[in-house]
Scaffold this motif. Structure first.
Motif, PDB file in Angstrom:
ATOM      1  N   GLN A 128       0.830  -1.203   0.000  1.00  0.00           N
ATOM      2  CA  GLN A 128       0.000   0.000   0.000  1.00  0.00           C
ATOM      3  C   GLN A 128       0.871   1.262   0.000  1.00  0.00           C
ATOM      4  O   GLN A 128       2.004   1.241   0.505  1.00  0.00           O
ATOM      5  CB  GLN A 128      -0.894   0.011   1.244  1.00  0.00           C
ATOM      6  N   PRO A 129       0.359   2.365  -0.560  1.00  0.00           N
ATOM      7  CA  PRO A 129       1.154   3.608  -0.624  1.00  0.00           C
ATOM      8  C   PRO A 129       1.687   4.071   0.731  1.00  0.00           C
ATOM      9  O   PRO A 129       2.777   4.663   0.795  1.00  0.00           O
ATOM     10  CB  PRO A 129       0.155   4.623  -1.197  1.00  0.00           C
ATOM     11  N   ILE A 147       2.814   2.267   3.188  1.00  0.00           N
ATOM     12  CA  ILE A 147       3.816   1.362   3.767  1.00  0.00           C
ATOM     13  C   ILE A 147       5.193   1.803   3.285  1.00  0.00           C
ATOM     14  O   ILE A 147       5.484   1.763   2.096  1.00  0.00           O
ATOM     15  CB  ILE A 147       3.550  -0.099   3.359  1.00  0.00           C
ATOM     16  N   ALA A 148       6.048   2.210   4.235  1.00  0.00           N
ATOM     17  CA  ALA A 148       7.374   2.718   3.857  1.00  0.00           C
ATOM     18  C   ALA A 148       8.491   1.720   4.135  1.00  0.00           C
ATOM     19  O   ALA A 148       9.523   1.719   3.455  1.00  0.00           O
ATOM     20  CB  ALA A 148       7.662   4.024   4.588  1.00  0.00           C
ATOM     21  N   THR A 149       8.318   0.859   5.143  1.00  0.00           N
ATOM     22  CA  THR A 149       9.362  -0.089   5.530  1.00  0.00           C
ATOM     23  C   THR A 149       8.737  -1.456   5.801  1.00  0.00           C
ATOM     24  O   THR A 149       7.512  -1.587   5.941  1.00  0.00           O
ATOM     25  CB  THR A 149      10.091   0.372   6.803  1.00  0.00           C
ATOM     26  N   PHE A 150       9.576  -2.469   5.921  1.00  0.00           N
ATOM     27  CA  PHE A 150       9.085  -3.800   6.260  1.00  0.00           C
ATOM     28  C   PHE A 150       8.414  -3.792   7.627  1.00  0.00           C
ATOM     29  O   PHE A 150       7.421  -4.474   7.844  1.00  0.00           O
ATOM     30  CB  PHE A 150      10.235  -4.815   6.224  1.00  0.00           C
ATOM     31  N   THR A 198       1.321  -7.892  -1.157  1.00  0.00           N
ATOM     32  CA  THR A 198       1.288  -9.211  -1.779  1.00  0.00           C
ATOM     33  C   THR A 198       2.463  -9.350  -2.731  1.00  0.00           C
ATOM     34  O   THR A 198       3.007  -8.353  -3.224  1.00  0.00           O
ATOM     35  CB  THR A 198      -0.038  -9.441  -2.541  1.00  0.00           C
ATOM     36  N   MET A 199       2.855 -10.600  -3.006  1.00  0.00           N
ATOM     37  CA  MET A 199       3.854 -10.863  -4.027  1.00  0.00           C
ATOM     38  C   MET A 199       3.176 -10.797  -5.387  1.00  0.00           C
ATOM     39  O   MET A 199       2.104 -11.371  -5.584  1.00  0.00           O
ATOM     40  CB  MET A 199       4.473 -12.255  -3.842  1.00  0.00           C
ATOM     41  N   VAL A 200       3.806 -10.100  -6.325  1.00  0.00           N
ATOM     42  CA  VAL A 200       3.228  -9.908  -7.655  1.00  0.00           C
ATOM     43  C   VAL A 200       4.242 -10.337  -8.705  1.00  0.00           C
ATOM     44  O   VAL A 200       5.418  -9.965  -8.638  1.00  0.00           O
ATOM     45  CB  VAL A 200       2.832  -8.431  -7.882  1.00  0.00           C
ATOM     46  N   SER A 201       3.779 -11.135  -9.662  1.00  0.00           N
ATOM     47  CA  SER A 201       4.643 -11.534 -10.775  1.00  0.00           C
ATOM     48  C   SER A 201       4.476 -10.532 -11.915  1.00  0.00           C
ATOM     49  O   SER A 201       3.370 -10.146 -12.260  1.00  0.00           O
ATOM     50  CB  SER A 201       4.293 -12.949 -11.251  1.00  0.00           C
ATOM     51  N   SER A 202       5.605 -10.111 -12.472  1.00  0.00           N
ATOM     52  CA  SER A 202       5.570  -9.138 -13.571  1.00  0.00           C
ATOM     53  C   SER A 202       4.818  -9.739 -14.763  1.00  0.00           C
ATOM     54  O   SER A 202       4.817 -10.961 -14.956  1.00  0.00           O
ATOM     55  CB  SER A 202       6.996  -8.792 -14.003  1.00  0.00           C
ATOM     56  N   PRO A 203       4.171  -8.869 -15.542  1.00  0.00           N
ATOM     57  CA  PRO A 203       4.201  -7.409 -15.450  1.00  0.00           C
ATOM     58  C   PRO A 203       3.018  -6.807 -14.686  1.00  0.00           C
ATOM     59  O   PRO A 203       2.678  -5.641 -14.884  1.00  0.00           O
ATOM     60  CB  PRO A 203       4.130  -7.006 -16.925  1.00  0.00           C
ATOM     61  N   GLN A 204       2.416  -7.595 -13.787  1.00  0.00           N
ATOM     62  CA  GLN A 204       1.185  -7.124 -13.146  1.00  0.00           C
ATOM     63  C   GLN A 204       1.417  -6.129 -12.012  1.00  0.00           C
ATOM     64  O   GLN A 204       0.473  -5.635 -11.405  1.00  0.00           O
ATOM     65  CB  GLN A 204       0.364  -8.323 -12.662  1.00  0.00           C
ATOM     66  N   GLY A 250       0.507   4.603  -7.499  1.00  0.00           N
ATOM     67  CA  GLY A 250       0.987   5.002  -6.190  1.00  0.00           C
ATOM     68  C   GLY A 250       1.354   3.880  -5.238  1.00  0.00           C
ATOM     69  O   GLY A 250       1.892   4.133  -4.143  1.00  0.00           O
ATOM     70  N   PHE A 251       1.080   2.621  -5.602  1.00  0.00           N
ATOM     71  CA  PHE A 251       1.487   1.506  -4.749  1.00  0.00           C
ATOM     72  C   PHE A 251       3.000   1.323  -4.887  1.00  0.00           C
ATOM     73  O   PHE A 251       3.580   1.607  -5.937  1.00  0.00           O
ATOM     74  CB  PHE A 251       0.714   0.246  -5.136  1.00  0.00           C
ATOM     75  N   ARG A 252       3.642   0.819  -3.836  1.00  0.00           N
ATOM     76  CA  ARG A 252       5.089   0.816  -3.765  1.00  0.00           C
ATOM     77  C   ARG A 252       5.678  -0.586  -3.890  1.00  0.00           C
ATOM     78  O   ARG A 252       5.071  -1.551  -3.443  1.00  0.00           O
ATOM     79  CB  ARG A 252       5.559   1.445  -2.445  1.00  0.00           C
TER      80      ARG A 252
END
Length: 333
Positions: A122-123, A125-128, A186-192, A200-202
């Protein structure tokens, strides 16, 4: 005399019709894939006739998630799956999300994609550390890219149990949940990941830069099916490789983009250009000639050895891979 000629003509026509060479019928193949740009070579193989050229009529099904996919191939509903290498290891080792009445005989016969896996958040969320106690979306709890996320999070101070998980199925479903605010990451596989990032999601983590090469999407089937359908499998491999080579050729860039937009409607041209850049990178993305990567497979096995349940000492990657069909299919190329 006229009657004799007519009779001869009739007999000649009858011979041609009934004794001439039969027209070869295409071999039917049932393929199950994940939706999205990671299946671009499949779209090309369909659209440009690479499957047809190999004598294949391919029925393509898009899976809602890995569990549906593996259940379907084990039931014989599908012949071939394009799926993460780790999924095959998980089910062969009894560490998958479901069990079967008969022992699985799944194996990987070629590669497909190396790495291109991102942790998108989410936008705000800056750190783990910001993910502590948050809900994260996964396909399944024990297979695929979920274990990679476990490793990535623990490596950055968040061991299992410091966050919540929600099963959501394939990448498209998880990205939808992320953009709707139902999950934090979430984990996202490219190119999604491209569209969420533009909105704006990071990107908090990138698998290849943080963990090394990873054998992601791979071609898989049941050993029993492959043994009885070697020609169909080799034809599929040739068609997939030919489609990948066509896609890589810069002269085909414009037509490839048109094909992408046809199979994934309403995709902006700029996003398709970014998808091409991500998937045809020199270091990750579509693997040249769909060649399986042993080093990437070892990364997957190391992660599974750490997080797979029940705990197991996993054998060498060759236990899950048979490149005989691949080598035979391409030996003349």
């Amino acid at each position: 005399m006229i009657w004799e000629l007519t009779m001869r003509t009739f007999l000649l026509l009858a011979f041609v019709l009934f004794c001439g060479p039969a027209i070869a019928q295409p071999a039917h193949l049932k393929l199950i894939i994940f939706p999205g740009g990671l299946s671009w070579p499949i779209f090309v193989a369909q659209d440009k006739g690479f499957f047809a050229r190999e004598g294949l009529e391919v029925k393509v099904t898009e899976t809602p998630g890995s569990v549906f996919q593996i259940k379907g191939i084990m039931a014989g509903d599908f012949d071939i799956a394009m799926t993460p290498f780790d999924n095959i290891v998980a089910y062969q080792e009894g560490q998958g999300e479901t069990s079967f009445d008969v022992p699985p005989d799944l194996f990987v016969f070629m590669g497909g994609i190396s790495s291109t896996l991102r942790l998108i958040v989410q936008p705000g969320i800056a750190t783990f550390a910001d993910l502590r106690d948050k809900t994260l979306g996964v396909d399944a709890l024990s297979t695929g890219y979920t274990l990679l996320m476990y490793r990535l999070l623990e490596q950055n101070g968040l061991p299992p149990g410091s966050y919540k998980l929600e099963r959501l199925g394939g990448t498209a479903s998880r990205v939808k949940a992320l953009t709707e605010g139902r999950i934090a990451a979430t984990m996202v596989s490219s190119p999604q990941e491209i569209l969420p990032e533009q909105n704006g999601f990071r990107r908090l983590g990138d698998i290849q830069s943080m963990l090394g090469r990873y054998q992601a999407l791979s071609g898989a089937a049941r050993r029993s099916w492959a043994a009885s359908h070697p020609n169909q499998l080799q034809s599929f491999i040739r068609a997939y490789v030919a489609a990948g080579e066509w896609l890589t050729d810069d002269q085909n860039r414009a037509e490839a983009a048109t094909i992408y937009a046809r199979y994934i409607p309403n995709t902006p041209d700029a996003l398709i250009a970014k998808a091409r850049e991500a998937m045809l990178s020199e270091t990750e993305g579509f693997q040249p000639r769909a060649k399986f990567d042993p080093a990437g497979a070892q990364t997957a096995l190391a992660v599974r050895k750490q997080y797979g349940v029940p705990k197991k000492d996993l054998p060498d990657w060759r236990t899950y891979v048979d490149e005989t069909f691949y080598d035979e299919a391409l030996k003349a190329k």
